[in-house]
Design a protein around this motif. Structure first.
Motif, PDB file in Angstrom:
ATOM      1  N   CYS A 167     -20.941 -33.117  29.890  1.00 56.23           N
ATOM      2  CA  CYS A 167     -19.954 -34.014  30.491  1.00 56.23           C
ATOM      3  C   CYS A 167     -18.549 -33.409  30.388  1.00 56.23           C
ATOM      4  O   CYS A 167     -18.104 -33.032  29.311  1.00 56.23           O
ATOM      5  CB  CYS A 167     -20.001 -35.388  29.806  1.00 56.23           C
ATOM      6  SG  CYS A 167     -18.723 -36.498  30.431  1.00 56.23           S
ATOM      7  N   CYS A 170     -16.403 -36.018  28.061  1.00 55.05           N
ATOM      8  CA  CYS A 170     -16.620 -36.252  26.629  1.00 55.05           C
ATOM      9  C   CYS A 170     -17.369 -35.119  25.930  1.00 55.05           C
ATOM     10  O   CYS A 170     -17.474 -35.116  24.709  1.00 55.05           O
ATOM     11  CB  CYS A 170     -17.341 -37.583  26.412  1.00 55.05           C
ATOM     12  SG  CYS A 170     -19.077 -37.570  26.889  1.00 55.05           S
ATOM     13  N   CYS A 190     -22.440 -39.882  33.161  1.00 53.42           N
ATOM     14  CA  CYS A 190     -22.558 -39.868  31.699  1.00 53.42           C
ATOM     15  C   CYS A 190     -22.735 -41.320  31.278  1.00 53.42           C
ATOM     16  O   CYS A 190     -21.780 -42.098  31.261  1.00 53.42           O
ATOM     17  CB  CYS A 190     -21.291 -39.249  31.102  1.00 53.42           C
ATOM     18  SG  CYS A 190     -21.318 -39.097  29.312  1.00 53.42           S
ATOM     19  N   CYS A 201     -19.841 -41.597  28.070  1.00 46.93           N
ATOM     20  CA  CYS A 201     -18.499 -42.142  28.283  1.00 46.93           C
ATOM     21  C   CYS A 201     -18.351 -42.870  29.622  1.00 46.93           C
ATOM     22  O   CYS A 201     -17.310 -43.459  29.906  1.00 46.93           O
ATOM     23  CB  CYS A 201     -17.475 -41.013  28.194  1.00 46.93           C
ATOM     24  SG  CYS A 201     -17.621 -39.818  29.560  1.00 46.93           S
ATOM     25  N   HIS A 203     -18.289 -41.418  32.596  1.00 45.92           N
ATOM     26  CA  HIS A 203     -17.732 -40.518  33.613  1.00 45.92           C
ATOM     27  C   HIS A 203     -18.808 -40.116  34.635  1.00 45.92           C
ATOM     28  O   HIS A 203     -19.976 -39.992  34.305  1.00 45.92           O
ATOM     29  CB  HIS A 203     -17.188 -39.264  32.909  1.00 45.92           C
ATOM     30  CG  HIS A 203     -16.652 -38.228  33.848  1.00 45.92           C
ATOM     31  ND1 HIS A 203     -15.385 -38.309  34.394  1.00 45.92           N
ATOM     32  CD2 HIS A 203     -17.207 -37.088  34.335  1.00 45.92           C
ATOM     33  CE1 HIS A 203     -15.184 -37.264  35.174  1.00 45.92           C
ATOM     34  NE2 HIS A 203     -16.276 -36.507  35.162  1.00 45.92           N
TER      35      HIS A 203
HETATM   36 ZN   LIG Z   1     -19.173 -38.237  29.014  1.00 53.29          ZN
END
Ligand SMILES: [Zn+2]
Length: 523
Positions: A167, A170, A190, A201, A203
């Protein structure tokens, strides 16, 4: 034929032996079985004159999925889900977590004379060597899904792709899911509920899957490695080798997607390590490093390879197991001294236990005797060993003996249970000796007479007198020997009784037995 020679005999053409490990923490001694098995196959192939290469892969793009209990939980918990090569090292001695734990393991390799070409998955990903495979597997995601379904009954949704992105927001790799592949990029999310042990996170976005931006799931990665490196032989532990298990899935993916036969495979069993109570009470246990610190390398290799791969090895670093390991090794050394070359099948484990290419014979000195001798107060161990050896000691004999003394000392210090230790009652008559039966006391009295006339105060002769005296009085052998152990050790069992007496002065033994007989007569 010895199991590894059989594999070597069947192999045709150039061979690449491969094994791998995820460096997720301190390595258990059980992991050495795979290492030694692959090394022995490699050596067997060389021995058979076949061209061969030995590779060892470090799966350091795998995620940190748990914080081992010996590490700082607070420091490492934020890195759960990160690729191991992106997690900091517990100490400054290595650049990262994966290198740190692999470094420990590689020290054990070195100790055992195992010398594969080591490669790191981070390098295969980051240099782009795996790019063509990533592209192929993403394009053929439907076939990968089919293989999972057919072999392991695992259903993957139609928008599941065999890839995990690191990711960009993160840094976690465990929580990302790819749902599209188009124009050389993947679309990933993610997910906060990505796994049940760490959350992502949230994302999402498009990113190139190449040059280290992510990894293939490990069963798929396995197939890519086989093809990239030309692997022809790779065994796997029983846990991966069940029907419908990871190895079966990887085999199916290889056939379905790459249209290639997977490498030769045969499962190997676990090593069961008992006696873990030692690890808690003494602070030492059964990591590969710890057992390597205990056993000489040839003996550790011998432990791993003498048992055929499909049979469980039970190993506990207790008196019984460790002294038997040495005894079995010495039996083969003595056989080799008599038979010499060419080696019979029975002697092949001895050859492959060596660090070098040949067996260097020596005059074995019994390991359990060393353990006993080291516990006799005021005894000069080196003098005693020289006196007890039937042959004059060569320099190599002496080297082996020193190594064994070190093992015995370490064993006594770190592993021996109180019951396993030889506590000699030199000053006073042990309590238990006061409980001997009349029959046992009569045995000791007769023994005093017989021992006075013994020409040589040494193990076998003493053992003979102990037996013949028990026959003379028609006392059960078990009762007779208990009387000896109670008289000197205050317990009912001990090392070979003839040996035990031989460690002690003749005058001391006789006066102790006389004391007991006198004491019992007064009661
Ligand atoms: Zn992430």
């Amino acid at each position: 034929m010895f199991w590894a020679d059989k594999i070597a005999a069947d192999a045709q053409g150039y061979q690449v032996v491969n094994d791998s490990k995820t460096p997720s923490g301190r390595v258990h001694v059980g992991s050495l079985r795979g290492v030694v098995i692959h090394d022995v196959i490699y050596r067997a192939l060389k021995h058979a004159g076949k061209p061969v290469k030995f590779l060892y892969g470090v799966d350091d793009y795998d995620a940190l999925d748990t914080v081992p209990k010996y590490l700082d939980k607070q420091k490492f918990t934020p890195y759960l889900g990160f690729p191991l090569c992106n997690v900091p090292a517990p100490e400054d001695t290595a650049s990262d977590y994966a290198k740190y734990f692999m470094g420990e393991f590689l020290e054990v390799f070195e100790y055992l004379g195992v010398k594969p070409e080591v490669y790191y998955l981070r390098d295969l990903y980051r240099t782009g060597k795996l790019n063509p495979y990533i592209d192929t597997f993403l394009k053929n995601a439907n076939l990968v899904r089919e293989a999972y379904k057919e072999v392991s009954k695992a259903d993957r949704p139609n928008n599941w792709y065999p890839f995990q992105v690191v990711c960009e927001n993160c840094g976690k790799i465990a929580t990302t899911f790819v749902t599209k592949y188009s124009g050389g990029k993947v679309f990933y999310t993610c997910k906060p509920d990505g796994t049940d042990w760490v959350g992502g996170c949230g994302h999402s976005g498009w990113v190139s899957p190449f040059d280290g931006n992510g990894k293939l799931p490990w069963k798929v990665e396995w197939v890519a490695k086989w093809d990239l490196l030309g692997v022809t032989i790779e065994m796997a532990g029983k846990d991966h080798s069940q029907k419908g298990g990871s190895r079966d899935v990887a085999n199916a993916i290889s056939r379905k997607v790459l249209k290639k036969q997977p490498p030769f495979h045969s499962p190997y069993e676990f090593i069961l390590v008992n006696g873990t109570k030692m690890s808690s009470s003494k602070g030492v246990g059964s990591s590969a490093q710890e057992i390597a610190a205990l056993l000489p390398p040839e003996l550790l290799r011998f432990l791993m390879l003498r048992t055929p791969p499909r049979t469980v090895i039970n190993f506990a670093p207790n008196y019984e197991t460790v002294s038997r390991l040495f005894r079995d090794y010495d039996i083969l050394i003595s056989k080799y001294q008599h038979q010499g070359d060419p080696l019979t099948e029975e002697l092949m484990p001895l050859l492959y236990a060596q660090l070098g290419e040949e067996i260097k014979p020596f005059h074995p000195f019994d390991f359990s005797t060393l353990i006993s001798l080291l516990q006799i107060p005021r005894l000069n161990i080196h003098q005693e060993v020289a006196q007890r050896s039937t042959n004059p000691l060569t320099e190599f004999d002496q080297q082996i003996i020193n190594q064994r003394i070190a093992t015995a000392q370490k064993w006594l210090q770190d592993y021996a249970d109180e019951e396993e230790k030889l506590v000699l009652y030199l000053e006073q008559v042990p309590e238990k000796a006061k409980e001997l039966t009349e029959e046992q006391v009569a045995y000791l009295a007769k023994l005093v007479e017989n021992l006075r006339h013994i020409p040589n105060w040494e193990t076998e002769e003493l053992q003979t007198v102990l037996f013949s005296t028990s026959k003379e009085l028609e006392i059960q052998q078990a009762n007779a020997f208990k009387a000896i152990y109670f008289s000197f050790l205050n317990k009912e069992r001990g090392p070979k009784a003839g040996g035990l007496l031989s460690y002690l002065e003749k005058s001391f033994v006789i006066s102790r037995l006389e004391d007991i007989v006198r004491l019992k007569a007064q009661v």
